[in-house]
Design a protein around this motif. Structure first.
Motif, short mmCIF file in Angstrom:
data_model
loop_
_atom_site.label_atom_id
_atom_site.label_comp_id
_atom_site.label_asym_id
_atom_site.label_seq_id
_atom_site.Cartn_x
_atom_site.Cartn_y
_atom_site.Cartn_z
N ALA A 152 -46.41 23.32 26.87
CA ALA A 152 -45.97 22.64 28.11
C ALA A 152 -45.96 21.12 27.92
O ALA A 152 -45.00 20.44 28.32
N GLU A 153 -47.00 20.60 27.30
CA GLU A 153 -47.05 19.14 27.08
C GLU A 153 -45.92 18.70 26.16
O GLU A 153 -45.26 17.68 26.40
N ALA A 155 -43.11 20.19 25.78
CA ALA A 155 -41.85 20.30 26.52
C ALA A 155 -41.63 19.07 27.40
O ALA A 155 -40.53 18.54 27.49
N THR A 156 -42.70 18.60 28.04
CA THR A 156 -42.58 17.42 28.91
C THR A 156 -42.13 16.21 28.09
O THR A 156 -41.24 15.47 28.49
N ILE A 157 -42.78 16.04 26.95
CA ILE A 157 -42.46 14.87 26.13
C ILE A 157 -41.04 14.94 25.59
O ILE A 157 -40.32 13.95 25.56
N MET A 158 -40.64 16.13 25.17
CA MET A 158 -39.32 16.25 24.55
C MET A 158 -38.21 16.42 25.58
O MET A 158 -37.03 16.43 25.23
N GLY A 159 -38.58 16.58 26.83
CA GLY A 159 -37.54 16.73 27.86
C GLY A 159 -36.81 18.05 27.75
O GLY A 159 -35.61 18.13 28.01
N ARG A 160 -37.50 19.08 27.30
CA ARG A 160 -36.88 20.40 27.18
C ARG A 160 -37.74 21.42 27.93
O ARG A 160 -38.87 21.11 28.30
N SER A 161 -37.20 22.62 28.07
CA SER A 161 -38.01 23.66 28.71
C SER A 161 -39.03 24.20 27.70
O SER A 161 -38.86 24.03 26.48
N ALA A 162 -40.08 24.86 28.22
CA ALA A 162 -41.08 25.43 27.32
C ALA A 162 -40.44 26.49 26.42
O ALA A 162 -40.80 26.63 25.24
N GLY A 163 -39.49 27.24 26.97
CA GLY A 163 -38.79 28.26 26.16
C GLY A 163 -38.03 27.62 25.01
O GLY A 163 -38.07 28.10 23.88
N VAL A 165 -38.70 24.85 23.63
CA VAL A 165 -39.68 24.35 22.65
C VAL A 165 -40.15 25.48 21.74
O VAL A 165 -40.31 25.30 20.53
N ARG A 166 -40.34 26.67 22.31
CA ARG A 166 -40.77 27.81 21.48
C ARG A 166 -39.72 28.16 20.43
O ARG A 166 -40.04 28.45 19.28
N SER B 3 -40.06 41.12 23.64
CA SER B 3 -40.02 39.66 23.52
C SER B 3 -39.34 39.28 22.22
O SER B 3 -39.37 40.03 21.24
N SER B 4 -38.74 38.11 22.22
CA SER B 4 -38.11 37.63 21.00
C SER B 4 -39.19 37.07 20.07
O SER B 4 -40.32 36.80 20.50
N LEU B 5 -38.80 36.90 18.82
CA LEU B 5 -39.78 36.41 17.84
C LEU B 5 -40.32 35.02 18.22
O LEU B 5 -41.53 34.79 18.12
N PRO B 6 -39.46 34.08 18.67
CA PRO B 6 -40.02 32.78 19.08
C PRO B 6 -41.06 32.91 20.17
O PRO B 6 -42.07 32.21 20.17
N GLU B 7 -40.82 33.84 21.12
CA GLU B 7 -41.80 34.01 22.20
C GLU B 7 -43.11 34.59 21.67
O GLU B 7 -44.20 34.16 22.04
N ILE B 8 -42.97 35.60 20.80
CA ILE B 8 -44.17 36.22 20.24
C ILE B 8 -44.94 35.21 19.40
O ILE B 8 -46.17 35.13 19.47
N LEU B 9 -44.22 34.44 18.64
CA LEU B 9 -44.86 33.40 17.83
C LEU B 9 -45.62 32.43 18.74
O LEU B 9 -46.78 32.07 18.45
N GLY B 10 -44.95 32.04 19.84
CA GLY B 10 -45.61 31.13 20.78
C GLY B 10 -46.86 31.74 21.37
O GLY B 10 -47.90 31.08 21.46
N GLU B 11 -46.77 33.04 21.75
CA GLU B 11 -47.96 33.71 22.32
C GLU B 11 -49.08 33.78 21.30
O GLU B 11 -50.25 33.56 21.61
N CYS B 12 -48.70 34.11 20.08
CA CYS B 12 -49.70 34.24 19.03
C CYS B 12 -50.39 32.90 18.77
O CYS B 12 -51.61 32.83 18.63
N LEU B 13 -49.60 31.84 18.74
CA LEU B 13 -50.17 30.51 18.50
C LEU B 13 -51.10 30.11 19.64
O LEU B 13 -52.17 29.53 19.42
N GLU B 14 -50.68 30.46 20.86
CA GLU B 14 -51.55 30.13 22.01
C GLU B 14 -52.85 30.91 21.94
O GLU B 14 -53.92 30.40 22.30
N ALA B 15 -52.76 32.17 21.46
CA ALA B 15 -53.99 32.96 21.31
C ALA B 15 -54.90 32.34 20.26
O ALA B 15 -56.12 32.30 20.42
#
Lengths: 186, 447
Positions: A152-153, A155-163, A165-166, B3-15
Motif C-alpha cells: 500500500a505504501e 502504491a501511494t508513492i508510485m501513484g499506482r493501485s496496489a494491484g 504494484v503487485r 488468484s493470479s501469480l502476482p497476487e499469490i506472490l504478493g500474499e506470500c510476501l506479506e505472510a
C-alpha cells in the motif's frame, strides 16, 4: 530491512517547517535521511551521488513545502516521490556511473572486515542487477525490499493501485532473478 | 476463485513480512505455484538481506549543518496578498481544488474575465498573481483528461519561466530562482507522467518540454550562484586564514583571491556615467565557486588585472578589485559551467580564453569539502554596504583603473522625454541600496 517507524512528532515538525522553521526541517532531515539515502543509493549505485541527491531531495522538499498537502500523502511518501523524480532526472541527464566498487559502498561499520567485504560484494552485485531493470521495476523493488515498505505504501508513492504494484513487483522479481542468474554464471 | 501469480506472490510476501513465515512454510500454502514462486521469493529475500547502505560517517557528521546552509530563504518566496480570498493561506491549508474550480466559475459569471486577463502578465509580488495561480489550479481541477491535464501543466510550467525572466529583468534573482525551482518540480511530474504513456501526444509534449528546458538552462545561466551550485571546490578549507584561494589548482587556474578584512570596509562602487544607468561596466576575472564562503566581514575581492570579466556579476557579491594586489595573468582559465563568458571582442591578446572543460570535478575535492563543513551557498543575508559608513575621502581610490572618472562639468542632463512616464516600474531597476533620485534635483553628485 524493516521500515523506520513514523516519527510521532512528524505532523508537528512538518507544520513548523511549512511555517519556515529551519530547525524543525533539520529534525525531519535527520529522521528521514537514512531511508531516503538507502532508496537513492540502490537506484543510482554510487555513494557520492547518493549523498548529493539525498541532500538535494531535502532542499527540493524545503522549497516545495508550501505545496505539500498532508491530507494527500504521508510526508515520507512525498519525500520518496521527490527522490524518485530526482533519480529519473539524473538518469536522463547523465551518463551511467561506473560500476560499483568497494570504495563507494558504505556498509555498517560494526561488521568485521571480512563481513564488510562480503557485504560490499553482495551490495554491488544487487545494485548492478537492479540497474539492469526498467526504472519502474527498480523503484518497486527498492521501495518494497530495500526500504521495506508495504504494497500500500509503495502504491501511494508510485501513484499506482496496489494491484498494479503487485504485478510490477512480480515482473521485477522475475527480471531480477534472470540478471542474478546471468551474473552467477559468469 | 483462482488468484493470479502476482497476487499469490504478493500474499506470500506479506505472510513472510507480517507473520514471520519461512520460505518453505509459505510455499507449502501454495503447492501448485511452488516451483514458480520459489525463485521469485528467493530473489525478494536476497534483496531484503541487502546490506544496509548508509551515508559515510563524514557525511552524517556534517549533514544537518550542510543542509541548513543550503536551504534558501523562504521569506524571499512569493507572498500572496489577497487574504480575504483565502489565497494567502499555505497551499496545503487552502480550500480544495473543487473550491478553486468554484472560484473560477464565480469569477467567470461575475465578469471576472477582465481580472483574469489582467492577471495573466502578473509576477510574484503583484496583487493579481495569486489570482493567476488560482485560476491555473482551477483549470487543472476542471480538466479531466490526463493528456489535457499534462498539457496544461507544461503550459503553466512555461509561464513560470516567463515570470522568472521578467523578475530577472527587474533585478529580483531570488524570486526568479524560486520560480525555476517551481518549474523543475512541475517538469519532474510531467516527465514522470510522460514515461507512463503511449499516447501520441506525449511525444509533442516531451518536445515542448525540451524547448522549455533550454529556456530554463539559459535563465539558470543568468542566475549566478545557482547555476554553479553543483560545482563546488574546497580550497577554501583554511577558513581562518586571511587569504582564501577558491580554485583547487593554483598552477592550472588563476586565483581570484578573497581577502578578509578586519572591518566592514565598503565595496567600491562605480560612478554612474548616466543617471539612468548606474551599472558597473567592468568587473573582474574568473569566478570563484560558491563554496568560497566569505564571512560577512569580507568586503574586497581581488582579481587578476587584465583578465576579462563575466558579463553578469552575482548580486550581493563584493565588487572585484583588480588594484588591491598584483596577480599575474594565468596560463589557463577554468570557467565555471553555466556562467556566461565575456564577449570575445573584449578578450585581450595573450590571455588564455576561458576553458569550460577544466572546471575542477567536485568528486576530487569531496573529502576536504565534507571535512570543512562549509556552507554550500552564498549567504543570503549578505550585508548591504551602508554608504554612510564608507570611509571618508579614500573610498574611491580602490576603484578599477578602467572605470570612467565622472566629470561634473560634462554631467549629462537627463532627458525628461526619455524618462519613463509610468510611475509603476521605472524605480524597480534602481539599486536598492542607492538613494532614490530626486527628479527635481539635477546637481551632479555621487550616487
Amino acid at each position: 530491512m524493516p521500515p523506520r517507524p513514523p516519527n510521532p512528532a512528524d505532523a508537528d515538525l512538518v507544520a513548523k517547517a511549512i511555517a519556515g522553521d529551519r530547525e524543525a526541517f533539520g529534525d525531519l532531515y535527520e529522521h528521514y535521511l537514512p531511508a531516503i539515502y538507502r532508496y537513492v543509493f540502490y537506484r543510482v549505485g554510487d555513494a557520492g551521488e547518493a549523498e548529493d541527491l539525498t541532500e538535494t531531495v531535502f532542499v527540493k522538499a524545503w522549497e516545495a513545502l508550501e505545496r505539500y498537502r498532508p491530507t494527500e500523502a504521508p510526508f515520507a511518501a512525498w519525500l520518496y516521490r521527490i527522490a524518485h523524480n530526482l533519480v529519473v532526472d539524473r538518469h536522463r541527464a547523465q551518463k551511467p556511473v561506473d560500476p560499483l566498487d568497494e570504495h563507494v559502498v558504505e556498509v555498517r561499520p560494526e561488521a568485521d572486515p571480512a563481513a564488510q567485504a562480503e557485504a560490499r560484494e553482495a551490495a554491488s552485485a544487487l545494485a548492478q542487477a537492479l540497474k539492469k531493470l526498467e526504472p519502474a521495476q527498480q523503484e518497486v523493488l527498492a521501495l518494497r525490499f530495500v526500504n521495506g515498505l508495504s504494497h500500500a505504501e509503495t502504491a501511494t508513492i508510485m501513484g499506482r493501485s496496489a494491484g498494479a504494484v503487485r504485478v510490477l513487483q512480480h515482473r521485477a522479481l522475475a527480471a531480477l532473478r534472470q540478471w542474478l542468474k546471468k551474473a552467477e554464471s559468469k | 476463485m483462482t488468484s493470479s501469480l502476482p497476487e499469490i506472490l504478493g500474499e506470500c510476501l506479506e505472510a513472510l513480512e507480517r507473520e514471520g513465515l519461512t520460505l518453505d512454510e509459505c510455499l507449502a500454502r501454495y503447492p501448485e505455484q511452488r516451483e514458480a514462486l520459489r525463485p521469485l521469493l528467493s530473489a525478494a529475500l536476497e534483496l531484503r538481506r541487502a546490506p544496509e547502505a548508509a551515508p559515510s560517517a563524514e557525511f552524517q557528521r556534517v549533514a544537518r549543518a550542510r543542509l541548513l546552509n543550503r536551504l534558501p530563504d523562504r521569506a524571499a518566496a512569493p507572498r500572496r496578498r489577497l487574504g480575504w480570498l483565502a489565497l494567502g493561506w499555505p497551499r496545503w491549508q487552502r480550500p480544495s481544488l473543487r473550491w478553486a474550480a468554484s472560484l473560477a466559475l464565480v469569477i467567470a459569471l461575475l465578469g471576472g474575465t477582465t481580472a483574469a486577463y489582467a492577471s495573466a502578465g502578473s509576477v510574484p509580488g503583484d496583487g493579481l498573481y495569486p489570482l493567476k495561480r488560482s485560476l491555473e489550479e482551477a483549470r487543472l481541477a476542471l480538466t479531466f483528461s490526463p493528456v489535457d491535464k499534462t498539457q496544461l501543466r507544461v503550459e503553466f510550467a512555461a509561464r513560470r519561466l516567463d515570470e522568472a525572466e521578467a523578475l530577472l529583468q527587474q533585478g529580483q534573482p531570488g524570486q526568479a530562482e524560486a520560480l525555476l525551482s517551481t518549474y523543475e518540480t512541475e517538469r519532474a511530474w510531467v516527465t514522470q507522467t510522460l514515461t507512463d504513456w503511449s499516447d501520441p501526444r506525449a511525444q509533442a509534449l516531451a518536445a515542448a518540454l525540451a524547448a522549455h528546458d533550454a529556456r530554463r538552462a539559459a535563465l539558470a545561466g543568468r542566475l549566478w550562484p545557482t547555476a554553479i551550485a553543483a560545482q563546488v571546490t574546497a580550497t577554501a578549507s583554511a577558513t581562518a586564514s586571511a587569504t582564501i584561494t577558491p580554485t583547487p589548482s593554483a598552477t592550472r587556474t588563476p586565483s581570484p583571491t578573497v581577502t578578509r578584512l578586519s572591518s566592514q570596509t565598503p565595496t567600491p562602487r562605480a560612478y554612474p556615467t548616466l543617471i539612468e544607468t548606474p551599472i558597473v561596466t567592468h568587473i573582474v576575472a574568473p569566478l570563484p565557486t560558491d563554496k568560497v564562503v566569505v564571512p560577512p566581514i569580507l568586503s574586497r575581492y581581488c582579481w587578476p588585472a587584465g583578465v576579462p570579466t563575466p558579463e553578469q556579476w552575482p548580486a550581493g557579491w563584493p565588487t572585484p578589485d583588480p588594484n588591491c594586489e598584483p596577480l599575474p595573468i594565468p596560463t589557463q582559465i577554468c570557467w565555471p559551467p553555466g556562467v556566461a563568458t565575456p564577449d570575445p571582442s573584449r578578450w585581450p591578446d595573450g590571455v588564455p580564453t576561458p576553458d569550460l572543460n577544466c572546471w575542477p570535478d567536485r568528486r576530487a575535492t569531496r573529502a576536504a569539502e565534507l571535512a570543512t563543513a562549509l556552507p554550500t551557498r552564498w549567504p543570503t543575508d549578505w550585508p548591504t554596504p551602508d554608504p554612510s559608513a564608507w570611509p571618508p575621502g579614500n573610498w574611491a581610490t580602490a576603484r578599477p583603473t578602467d572605470w570612467l572618472t565622472p566629470d561634473p562639468g560634462n554631467w549629462p542632463t537627463p532627458d525628461p522625454s526619455a524618462w519613463p512616464t509610468s510611475s509603476g516600474n521605472w524605480a524597480t531597476a534602481w539599486p536598492t541600496d542607492w538613494p532614490t533620485p530626486d527628479l527635481n534635483d539635477r546637481t551632479p553628485r555621487r550616487p
